[in-house]
Design an enzyme around this catalytic site. Structure first.
Site, PDB file in Angstrom:
ATOM      1  CB  CYS A 139      -3.886 -15.942 -82.896  1.00 56.19           C
ATOM      2  SG  CYS A 139      -5.456 -16.734 -83.253  1.00 56.19           S
ATOM      3  CB  CYS A 142      -6.293 -17.069 -80.156  1.00 54.53           C
ATOM      4  SG  CYS A 142      -5.720 -17.898 -81.605  1.00 54.53           S
ATOM      5  CG  ASP A 143      -4.707 -14.292 -77.873  1.00 49.71           C
ATOM      6  OD1 ASP A 143      -5.191 -15.184 -77.152  1.00 49.71           O
ATOM      7  OD2 ASP A 143      -3.603 -14.400 -78.428  1.00 49.71           O
TER       8      ASP A 143
END
Ligand code: NDP
Length: 316
Positions: A139, A142-143
């Site tokens: 992701c 997300c990261d």
């Protein structure tokens, strides 16, 4: 002794399919209970901007949209619970479900909206650094933040990979995209976007052999060109995997008909019915074709209406 809770309508999963089912079921006075699952809000919580959901002319972030859907479901008194269902028994007319903390629920109707999860390559080195939290991710949204000003590698050639590569290109100095064939699977507009981004390098016909690291964090990726046989190492601190998804249907497989890839089969086309009376499906758990928030929401609506009609026919 554990007590059994009787529920009229149990919704398993909390993406756009689950929340839309909840809104419709709650407004039909079915008193739905929702278990949010392992990833409350579902896959959209790992997306950045959603620009194609009707009604948001300026776009909306995935997490914000899920907060709004949750609030809308709560407004009509959906009983939304943090936790997940990990076992079911659909062999009788009462549908039995168990939650991870041992609670037994008997549901008149069940709406499965468990969605799908990201796939990984399955390399030992990939899994090692994934578990360590040392630089492997599925992701980018997300990261990606953690790799600002650094070099990253992303594998995949679908719309997701293109979207994530483009997202990473805004944060990272360089993004190398590993495409296993000599062409993209993604739509032309998405593929063109990455092709026209100066700090994205695309390597075609390229397979990942190993994710390299120092035992704690990722330091590079060893790749091979499947046409020329040439091998090389690409330096990076982040390795992103964007190669598709697996439906979250494992717990249903003994009772619900699945296709060869694990997606739930509709018993009757044009409805949300599964092969078990009183059990309905919505969203990506049964959709490997469209996989959009709007289609998930649409099938969530269908599942709630089908569940309501099923209960009415039983005289509830
Ligand atoms: P897809 O299944 O479309 O693409 C998966 C990609 O990963 C393919 O290019 C595939 O290669 C590659 N792949 C699979 N396994 C491996 C492997 N072991 N090693 C290397 N590469 C591999 O998945 P997506 O998640 O990208 O998209 C799913 C659906 O969601 C699609 O319908 C897509 O259109 C949609 N979507 C739409 C978006 C939008 O419109 N904004 C954004 C994101 C997704 P190959 O091509 O060789 O099979």
């Amino acid at each position: 002794m554990s007590t059994i809770e009787n529920v009229n309508c149990l919704i398993i999963g909390s993406g756009p399919a689950g929340y839309t089912a909840a809104i419709y079921a709650a407004r039909a006075d079915m008193k739905p209970v929702m278990y949010q699952g392992m990833q409350p809000g579902g896959q959209l919580t790992t997306t950045n901007e959603v620009e194609n959901f009707p009604g948001y002319p300026d776009g909306v972030t995935g997490p914000e949209m899920m907060i709004q859907l949750e609030a809308q479901a709560k407004r009509f008194n959906t009983d939304i619970r943090f936790g997940f269902v990990n076992k079911v028994d659909f062999s009788g007319s009462i549908h039995k479900c168990w939650t991870e903390d041992g609670k037994e629920i008997h549901a008149n109707t069940v709406i499965i909206s468990t969605g799908a999860s990201a796939k990984y390559l399955g390399l030992e080195s990939e899994q090692k650094y994934l578990k360590l939290g040392g630089g492997v991710s599925a992701c980018a949204v997300c990261d990606g933040f953690f790799y600002r000003g650094q070099e990253t590698v992303i594998v995949g050639a679908g719309d997701s990979a293109c979207e994530e590569a483009h997202y990473l290109s805004k944060l990272c100095t360089k993004v190398t995209m590993l495409v296993r064939r000599d062409e993209f699977r993604a739509s032309k507009i998405m593929a063109d976007r990455v092709k026209n981004t100066p700090n994205i390098e695309i390597l075609y016909n390229t397979d990942t052999l190993e994710v390299l690291g120092d035992g704690q964090v990722v330091t590079g990726v060893h790749v091979k060109n499947s046409k020329t046989g040439e091998e090389k190492t690409i330096s990076c601190t982040g390795f992103f995997v964007a190669i598709g998804h697996q439906p979250n249907t494992e717990i249903f497989k003994d009772f619900i008909d699945l296709d060869e890839t694990g997606y739930i089969k509709y018993a009757q086309p044009g409805t949300s019915k599964t092969n078990v009376a009183g059990v309905f499906v919505a969203g990506d758990a049964a959709d490997k074709t469209y996989r959009q928030a709007i289609t998930a929401a649409g099938t969530g609506c269908m599942a709630a209406l089908d569940a309501e009609r099923y209960l009415s026919a039983l005289g509830h």
